[in-house]
Design an enzyme around this catalytic site. Structure first.
Site, short mmCIF file in Angstrom:
data_model
loop_
_atom_site.label_atom_id
_atom_site.label_comp_id
_atom_site.label_asym_id
_atom_site.label_seq_id
_atom_site.Cartn_x
_atom_site.Cartn_y
_atom_site.Cartn_z
CG ASN A 35 47.35 51.96 48.43
OD1 ASN A 35 48.23 52.73 48.48
ND2 ASN A 35 47.45 50.60 48.92
CB CYS A 52 51.86 51.14 51.83
SG CYS A 52 51.26 50.62 50.20
CG HIS A 69 48.39 53.14 53.61
ND1 HIS A 69 48.66 53.69 52.81
CD2 HIS A 69 48.59 51.84 53.16
CE1 HIS A 69 48.86 53.07 51.47
NE2 HIS A 69 48.67 51.82 51.78
N1 ACO Z 1 36.40 43.73 39.63
C1 ACO Z 1 35.40 42.91 39.49
N2 ACO Z 1 35.64 41.87 40.14
C2 ACO Z 1 36.90 41.48 40.62
C3 ACO Z 1 37.90 42.34 40.45
C4 ACO Z 1 37.51 43.70 39.94
N3 ACO Z 1 38.50 44.74 40.02
N4 ACO Z 1 38.79 42.11 41.07
C5 ACO Z 1 38.67 40.88 41.84
N5 ACO Z 1 37.48 40.45 41.19
C6 ACO Z 1 36.64 39.48 41.74
C7 ACO Z 1 37.66 38.11 41.61
O1 ACO Z 1 37.92 37.71 40.44
C8 ACO Z 1 36.80 37.15 42.44
O2 ACO Z 1 36.02 36.47 41.54
P1 ACO Z 1 35.64 34.76 41.62
O3 ACO Z 1 34.97 34.68 42.89
O4 ACO Z 1 34.83 34.41 40.46
O5 ACO Z 1 36.90 34.12 41.61
C9 ACO Z 1 35.93 37.85 43.33
O6 ACO Z 1 35.96 39.28 42.68
C10 ACO Z 1 36.42 38.06 44.68
O7 ACO Z 1 37.80 38.33 44.77
P2 ACO Z 1 38.55 38.30 46.09
O8 ACO Z 1 40.16 38.71 45.77
O9 ACO Z 1 38.48 37.18 46.84
O10 ACO Z 1 38.09 39.73 46.67
P3 ACO Z 1 38.18 40.24 48.02
O11 ACO Z 1 36.85 40.41 48.76
O12 ACO Z 1 39.34 39.65 48.86
O13 ACO Z 1 38.55 41.81 47.67
C11 ACO Z 1 40.63 43.17 47.49
C12 ACO Z 1 39.72 41.90 47.00
C13 ACO Z 1 39.79 44.49 47.45
C14 ACO Z 1 41.92 43.11 46.87
C15 ACO Z 1 40.82 42.80 49.10
O14 ACO Z 1 41.21 41.47 49.08
C16 ACO Z 1 41.83 43.93 49.61
O15 ACO Z 1 41.34 44.92 49.86
N6 ACO Z 1 42.95 43.28 50.12
C17 ACO Z 1 43.80 44.40 50.84
C18 ACO Z 1 44.92 44.67 49.82
C19 ACO Z 1 45.26 45.99 49.76
O16 ACO Z 1 44.56 46.89 50.22
N7 ACO Z 1 46.41 46.18 49.21
C20 ACO Z 1 47.08 47.51 49.35
C21 ACO Z 1 48.73 47.30 49.44
S1 ACO Z 1 48.81 46.78 51.01
C22 ACO Z 1 48.51 47.91 52.06
O17 ACO Z 1 48.45 49.05 51.48
C23 ACO Z 1 47.95 47.55 53.22
#
Ligand code: ACO
Length: 321
Positions: free
Chosen positions: A278, A113, A248
């Site tokens: 993204n 990224c 980004h």
């Molecule tokens: N739809 C519904 N539920 C979902 C989904 C989905 N697509 N994905 C995960 N869940 C559920 C999980 O299973 C979990 O359920 P549980 O509590 O029963 O186990 C719950 O939602 C919470 O999951 P988390 O992973 O803890 O959710 P979080 O609030 O951390 O959000 C996310 C996840 C959006 C990926 C967040 O962590 C994030 O944005 N991280 C940054 C990652 C990123 O942007 N990466 C891109 C590449 S790196 C960069 O570009 C910087």
């Protein structure tokens, strides 16, 4: 002084737009969950005949047109991608062939990224040392081809696209246009938090994207705020001097948290993650092109680019348009 001046921007998206509701028919997710956690509402997904190179070529042509530069004048093409058409040759050489500008320099860089920031910094160094006069810097990706469509925690986050800029080495005044300062970083300690589990030398397969989202989020906010501070210190400016930040586009919550940490008003941050999701290395030049074309970013504006990605890699660059 010789600076790399941004002459034009361009971008390209696949034909097919997929909304959250359409995705929810395929995986166990919902529009509400995706919007609330990420700000994403839709993404573009490459279809038949669309690849990283076709998107890159379209974005490059549109940047050349805006810049009023002929392809034959381009002596350097650097293309940032983690999803090349082929293991080799570099996708940059396919762009070169399509544009018909033979004999110059063309290669790919891979910093996921942050790739566009790495590519722009490399082009800047090469232009300022006289290795070329005019360059195309492109970020292009088809992440849809490395997603695990069974994994709802990752497949909802990414999209495909390309963005490009034309840079030219120009002799400018101190307060003139061009790239003013850049800082890049990497920390391989965290390479497992966001990676693709395949490759030519390990598994012999392409592999799928794997991510520990929560941990990536935490590192992203800290690293991005720090590197922006470093660039501002280099030019002895405060965040108030910056007209626009083009970040980004990973997640609206990362953008909000970083802006809050820096004391940056949300209305000075360009946000396209809602419509593009993204797009990895393509996201910064895509967002830049959107904001240049809709008239928000104008000549003379001070614009900060920033990105963070797998590796981890991260960086920021300050440009006067
Ligand atoms: N739809 C519904 N539920 C979902 C989904 C989905 N697509 N994905 C995960 N869940 C559920 C999980 O299973 C979990 O359920 P549980 O509590 O029963 O186990 C719950 O939602 C919470 O999951 P988390 O992973 O803890 O959710 P979080 O609030 O951390 O959000 C996310 C996840 C959006 C990926 C967040 O962590 C994030 O944005 N991280 C940054 C990652 C990123 O942007 N990466 C891109 C590449 S790196 C960069 O570009 C910087």
């Amino acid at each position: 002084m010789i600076r790399s001046v941004l002459r034009g921007t361009g971008s390209a998206l696949p034909r097919n737009c997929v909304t959250n509701a359409q995705l929810a028919e395929r995986v166990d997710t919902s529009d509400d969950w995706i919007v609330e956690r990420t700000g994403i509402r839709q993404r573009y997904i490459a279809g038949e005949g669309e690849t990283t190179s076709t998107l890159a070529i379209e974005a490059a042509r549109s940047a050349l047109e805006v810049a009023g530069v002929e392809a034959s004048e381009i002596g350097l093409i650097i293309l940032a991608t983690a999803t090349p058409d082929y293991t080799f040759p570099a996708t940059a050489t396919q762009v070169q062939r399509a544009l018909g500008c033979r004999g110059g320099i063309a290669f790919d860089v891979q910093a996921v990224c942050s790739g566009f920031l790495y590519a722009m910094a490399t082009a800047d160094s090469m232009l300022r040392t006289g290795m070329a006069k005019k360059a195309l810097v492109i970020g292009a990706e088809t992440f849809s081809r490395i997603l695990d469509w069974e994994d709802r925690t990752t497949c909802v986050l990414f999209g495909d696209g390309a963005g490009a800029v034309v840079l030219e080495a120009q002799d400018v005044a101190e307060d003139g246009p061009g790239i003013l300062a850049t800082r890049l970083h990497a920390d391989g300690e965290h390479c497992d938090l966001l990676h693709v589990d395949g490759g030519p030398s390990s598994t012999g397969t392409v592999g799928k994207l794997r991510m520990k989202g929560r941990e990536v989020f935490r590192h992203a906010v800290v690293n991005l705020a720090e590197v922006l501070g470093e660039v501002l210190a280099d030019v002895e400016m405060g965040i108030d001097a910056v007209d626009w930040v083009v970040p980004h586009q990973a997640n609206a919550r990362i953008l909000d948290a970083t802006a809050r940490k820096l004391g940056l008003p949300a209305e000075r941050v360009i946000v396209t993650v809602d419509r593009h999701a993204n797009t990895s290395a393509a996201s910064v030049p895509l967002a830049l092109d959107v904001a240049v074309r809709d008239g928000r970013i104008k000549p003379g504006d001070l614009v900060m680019f920033e990105a963070m990605g797998g590796g981890f890699t991260w960086g920021a660059s300050l440009v006067r348009m």
